[in-house]
Design a protein around this motif. Sequence first.
Motif, PDB file in Angstrom:
ATOM      1  N   ILE A 211      25.967   6.591  37.016  1.00  0.00           N
ATOM      2  CA  ILE A 211      25.681   8.061  36.156  1.00  0.00           C
ATOM      3  C   ILE A 211      26.024   8.949  37.303  1.00  0.00           C
ATOM      4  CG2 ILE A 211      24.296   9.264  34.510  1.00  0.00           C
ATOM      5  CD1 ILE A 211      22.925   6.472  34.007  1.00  0.00           C
ATOM      6  N   ASP A 212      26.799  10.006  36.981  1.00  0.00           N
ATOM      7  CA  ASP A 212      26.977  11.212  38.009  1.00  0.00           C
ATOM      8  C   ASP A 212      26.253  12.458  37.404  1.00  0.00           C
ATOM      9  OD1 ASP A 212      28.470  13.493  39.141  1.00  0.00           O
ATOM     10  OD2 ASP A 212      28.580  12.033  40.865  1.00  0.00           O
ATOM     11  N   ILE A 213      25.344  12.956  37.919  1.00  0.00           N
ATOM     12  CA  ILE A 213      24.786  14.272  37.258  1.00  0.00           C
ATOM     13  C   ILE A 213      25.193  15.526  38.498  1.00  0.00           C
ATOM     14  CG2 ILE A 213      23.331  13.060  35.864  1.00  0.00           C
ATOM     15  CD1 ILE A 213      20.916  13.689  38.029  1.00  0.00           C
ATOM     16  N   CYS A 214      26.206  15.357  39.046  1.00  0.00           N
ATOM     17  CA  CYS A 214      26.641  16.423  39.994  1.00  0.00           C
ATOM     18  C   CYS A 214      25.834  16.603  41.110  1.00  0.00           C
ATOM     19  CB  CYS A 214      26.917  17.851  39.153  1.00  0.00           C
ATOM     20  SG  CYS A 214      27.903  18.869  40.156  1.00  0.00           S
ATOM     21  N   GLY A 215      25.660  16.064  42.261  1.00  0.00           N
ATOM     22  CA  GLY A 215      24.735  15.926  43.280  1.00  0.00           C
ATOM     23  C   GLY A 215      24.080  14.988  43.698  1.00  0.00           C
ATOM     24  N   ALA A 216      23.945  13.837  42.547  1.00  0.00           N
ATOM     25  CA  ALA A 216      23.342  12.701  42.817  1.00  0.00           C
ATOM     26  C   ALA A 216      23.945  11.482  41.620  1.00  0.00           C
ATOM     27  CB  ALA A 216      21.795  12.881  42.241  1.00  0.00           C
ATOM     28  N   THR A 217      24.066  10.489  42.130  1.00  0.00           N
ATOM     29  CA  THR A 217      24.746   9.336  41.487  1.00  0.00           C
ATOM     30  C   THR A 217      23.661   8.456  41.256  1.00  0.00           C
ATOM     31  OG1 THR A 217      26.772   9.639  42.598  1.00  0.00           O
ATOM     32  CG2 THR A 217      26.522   7.633  41.335  1.00  0.00           C
ATOM     33  N   LEU A 218      23.454   7.854  39.984  1.00  0.00           N
ATOM     34  CA  LEU A 218      22.616   6.628  39.769  1.00  0.00           C
ATOM     35  C   LEU A 218      23.171   5.384  39.071  1.00  0.00           C
ATOM     36  CD1 LEU A 218      21.570   9.635  38.276  1.00  0.00           C
ATOM     37  CD2 LEU A 218      19.482   8.419  38.341  1.00  0.00           C
ATOM     38  N   LEU A 219      22.696   4.226  39.504  1.00  0.00           N
ATOM     39  CA  LEU A 219      23.076   2.984  39.147  1.00  0.00           C
ATOM     40  C   LEU A 219      22.024   2.387  38.021  1.00  0.00           C
ATOM     41  CD1 LEU A 219      24.911   0.542  39.491  1.00  0.00           C
ATOM     42  CD2 LEU A 219      23.438  -0.376  41.344  1.00  0.00           C
ATOM     43  N   TRP A 220      22.663   1.989  36.968  1.00  0.00           N
ATOM     44  CA  TRP A 220      21.859   1.276  35.942  1.00  0.00           C
ATOM     45  C   TRP A 220      21.839  -0.194  36.041  1.00  0.00           C
ATOM     46  CZ3 TRP A 220      18.008   1.623  32.667  1.00  0.00           C
ATOM     47  CH2 TRP A 220      17.869   0.702  31.640  1.00  0.00           C
ATOM     48  N   ARG A 221      20.835  -0.904  35.955  1.00  0.00           N
ATOM     49  CA  ARG A 221      20.778  -2.235  36.190  1.00  0.00           C
ATOM     50  C   ARG A 221      20.096  -2.962  34.898  1.00  0.00           C
ATOM     51  NH1 ARG A 221      21.822  -5.052  40.361  1.00  0.00           N
ATOM     52  NH2 ARG A 221      22.103  -6.587  38.692  1.00  0.00           N
ATOM     53  N   SER A 222      20.772  -3.728  34.231  1.00  0.00           N
ATOM     54  CA  SER A 222      20.079  -4.176  33.269  1.00  0.00           C
ATOM     55  C   SER A 222      19.101  -5.443  33.456  1.00  0.00           C
ATOM     56  CB  SER A 222      21.104  -4.826  32.259  1.00  0.00           C
ATOM     57  OG  SER A 222      21.780  -6.069  32.721  1.00  0.00           O
ATOM     58  N   VAL A 223      18.044  -5.823  32.621  1.00  0.00           N
ATOM     59  CA  VAL A 223      17.304  -7.097  32.831  1.00  0.00           C
ATOM     60  C   VAL A 223      17.903  -8.163  33.067  1.00  0.00           C
ATOM     61  CG1 VAL A 223      15.423  -8.277  31.770  1.00  0.00           C
ATOM     62  CG2 VAL A 223      15.472  -5.737  31.776  1.00  0.00           C
ATOM     63  N   GLU A 224      19.098  -8.587  32.341  1.00  0.00           N
ATOM     64  CA  GLU A 224      19.597  -9.957  32.461  1.00  0.00           C
ATOM     65  C   GLU A 224      20.334 -10.007  33.786  1.00  0.00           C
ATOM     66  OE1 GLU A 224      19.864 -12.568  30.492  1.00  0.00           O
ATOM     67  OE2 GLU A 224      18.286 -11.405  29.685  1.00  0.00           O
ATOM     68  N   GLY A 225      20.983  -8.807  34.385  1.00  0.00           N
ATOM     69  CA  GLY A 225      21.642  -8.652  35.553  1.00  0.00           C
ATOM     70  C   GLY A 225      20.719  -8.733  36.660  1.00  0.00           C
ATOM     71  N   LEU A 226      19.638  -8.094  36.488  1.00  0.00           N
ATOM     72  CA  LEU A 226      18.344  -8.212  37.561  1.00  0.00           C
ATOM     73  C   LEU A 226      17.893  -9.685  37.630  1.00  0.00           C
ATOM     74  CD1 LEU A 226      16.838  -4.890  36.709  1.00  0.00           C
ATOM     75  CD2 LEU A 226      17.753  -5.335  38.772  1.00  0.00           C
TER      76      LEU A 226
END
Length: 426
Positions: free
Chosen positions: A258-273
């Motif tokens: 997720i890019d919010i212009c200046g910072a990028t975030l990574l989403w991790r799901s429960v199953e993936g974790l």
Amino acid sequence: MSSHCSHTSKSEDTEVPVLIEENSNCAASEKVKYGELVVLGYNGSLPGVPQHRRRRSKYVLYRRDSPNGIKPSGQSAGPSSLSSKATIGTKWFSIACENQASVIEYIPDDTTDMFQVGRSGDSEIDCVVWDVFPGNPSFDCGTSGVSRFACRLIADRTRPQIVRIYAAAFNSAQRIFLGKEAITWQDRNGELDGLTTNGVMIYKPQGNFLGGEVEPGFWWREVSIGGKIFSLRLPRCSQKRGKLIEIENNVLQDGTLIDICGATLLWRSVEGLKKSPTKSDLEESVGELNSGKSVCPVGLNTLVIPRKITPDMNEDIDDKQQPYVYLKCGHVRGSHELGARSSSFHSCPLCGIMGRVVKLCMGMEPAFYVDSGPPTYVFNPCGHMASEKTVKYWVNVPILLGLTGFYNSVCPFCKVLLDGYVRLIY
């Protein structure tokens, strides 16, 4: 809108219930977990910021004790009547767009939870995110591309694996206010929608993020206030919206950026974790390497790879034990005469190849790993170690840079622009 404050912890080494209400009687282990939102550029901690703040390097999202989700209820002819409702009751929300006579009203939805992301320190923002600068995540230049109320996540309380993203977040007046440069329109059904000034972009990987089978995604997309998906604007602040992509949706999958212009975030799901390495696993990998007692081929002294490399978590490692890597050939050696000149170019004593030399340090944020392989590769030029598949994945992921639409691969642990990678040779 009610405030949901974060619990505190002494360290980020263990998982903490970041977004559980303060008056909750339930332990984290008893809560339903939606997933984790991780900021690129931080190696497992947020340097220089007290951990009791709502600004963190990672946010663990849990089902709330009481739902605070919302859903649109319909259209209104003008903002005046709805504005008066919003000031009287706490269960009315609206989008007010300049030069638009219509608004969208939102009503409570007891089947969902809402989590808001932005730069604002207001209590309405659950996840406070600032700009992350390459190689210096604690630097503050005084200006920001991250919106004070950037985006919101809506999680399904009965199907916690479904979390959707929407552009823009509600302020203390329970309104989404779009600036003069934002784009708004009415679709074929007469419903109002819009894009924020600098946009909220998402990038979904191909395949499973875990298991080493992941491939880079097709390209970045932009998500609207109503949750629709569009092709990317170039530049991202353009007044012309991209093409609507009806076959794609705003549901976050494991590994979505997720890019919010200046910072990028990574989403991790429960199953993936569940399949991801833990911080303890990574520390154990470093311990196994150190137990092998690798020796510098020049000074013949034992090399020790540090696990904690941030200034406030510094390990007591003698400089002669600190390993360095030649970024052209991958050979590892001790510091010796390199010292303060470690960023300059040197000839490798083993193969003679001239190249830059940097300190080796372990990538300690588990969320960035795509498998549980040993840390046998290193990012060039920062020197962060990770597994082969992890390094090769991130080298091929295009991260958006600022407003221009230009992109480059970055190290997820420090956000330094990458020149490639190299296999480590001890």
